[in-house]
Design a protein around this motif. Structure first.
Motif, mmCIF file in Angstrom:
data_model
loop_
_atom_site.group_PDB
_atom_site.id
_atom_site.type_symbol
_atom_site.label_atom_id
_atom_site.label_comp_id
_atom_site.label_asym_id
_atom_site.label_seq_id
_atom_site.Cartn_x
_atom_site.Cartn_y
_atom_site.Cartn_z
ATOM 1 N N UNK A 56 0.749 -1.296 0.002
ATOM 2 C CA UNK A 56 0.112 0.040 -0.201
ATOM 3 C C UNK A 56 0.879 1.284 -0.204
ATOM 4 N N UNK A 57 1.906 1.051 0.556
ATOM 5 C CA UNK A 57 2.961 2.137 0.742
ATOM 6 C C UNK A 57 3.488 2.880 -0.588
ATOM 7 N N UNK A 58 4.005 1.692 -1.582
ATOM 8 C CA UNK A 58 4.612 1.923 -2.697
ATOM 9 C C UNK A 58 3.826 2.858 -3.571
ATOM 10 N N UNK A 59 2.529 2.499 -3.723
ATOM 11 C CA UNK A 59 1.766 3.351 -4.842
ATOM 12 C C UNK A 59 1.496 4.811 -4.351
ATOM 13 N N UNK A 60 1.460 4.722 -2.960
ATOM 14 C CA UNK A 60 1.405 6.429 -2.420
ATOM 15 C C UNK A 60 2.651 7.215 -2.606
ATOM 16 N N UNK A 61 3.762 6.579 -2.364
ATOM 17 C CA UNK A 61 5.005 7.044 -2.453
ATOM 18 C C UNK A 61 5.456 7.279 -4.161
ATOM 19 N N UNK A 62 4.718 6.278 -4.914
ATOM 20 C CA UNK A 62 4.949 6.744 -6.250
ATOM 21 C C UNK A 62 3.953 7.885 -6.827
ATOM 22 N N UNK A 63 2.946 7.905 -6.282
ATOM 23 C CA UNK A 63 2.007 9.143 -6.632
ATOM 24 C C UNK A 63 2.584 10.523 -5.976
ATOM 25 N N UNK A 64 3.141 10.486 -5.109
ATOM 26 C CA UNK A 64 3.842 11.795 -4.393
ATOM 27 C C UNK A 64 5.010 12.138 -5.437
ATOM 28 N N UNK A 65 5.557 11.032 -5.671
ATOM 29 C CA UNK A 65 7.190 11.600 -6.660
ATOM 30 C C UNK A 65 6.406 12.243 -7.873
ATOM 31 N N UNK A 66 5.458 11.421 -8.441
ATOM 32 C CA UNK A 66 5.081 11.677 -9.641
ATOM 33 C C UNK A 66 4.694 13.201 -9.552
ATOM 34 N N UNK A 67 3.523 13.472 -8.710
ATOM 35 C CA UNK A 67 3.270 14.830 -8.505
ATOM 36 C C UNK A 67 4.367 15.938 -8.368
ATOM 37 N N UNK A 68 5.307 15.393 -7.558
ATOM 38 C CA UNK A 68 6.687 16.224 -7.322
ATOM 39 C C UNK A 68 7.281 16.681 -8.643
ATOM 40 N N UNK A 69 7.505 15.581 -9.459
ATOM 41 C CA UNK A 69 8.176 15.655 -10.545
ATOM 42 C C UNK A 69 7.307 16.572 -11.546
ATOM 43 N N UNK A 70 6.076 16.388 -11.535
ATOM 44 C CA UNK A 70 5.149 17.042 -12.566
ATOM 45 C C UNK A 70 5.341 18.775 -12.459
#
Length: 57
Positions: A1-15
């Motif tokens: 569950x934590x991996x998708x949340x971290x991935x979304x936060x990283x994608x949002x920061x990169x965007x």
């Protein structure tokens, strides 16, 4: 569950970082240096022939 949340936060920061406004590039010294570089490249390549060609025909 934590991996998708971290991935979304990283994608949002990169965007957000990728969509930032570009910095102004009005540095006259940098532009003059680039123009000198281009002039030097034109001088050095103007008299040379392509690799493999003979220049003394």
């Amino acid at each position: 569950m934590i991996i998708p949340v971290v991935a979304v936060l990283a994608a949002a920061a990169w965007a957000g970082w990728a969509q930032r406004a570009p910095k102004a590039t009005g540095d006259p010294a940098s532009l003059a240096e680039h123009q000198r570089f281009m002039a030097a490249m034109e001088r050095t390549t103007a008299g040379s022939s392509a690799p493999g060609e003979r220049s003394g025909r």
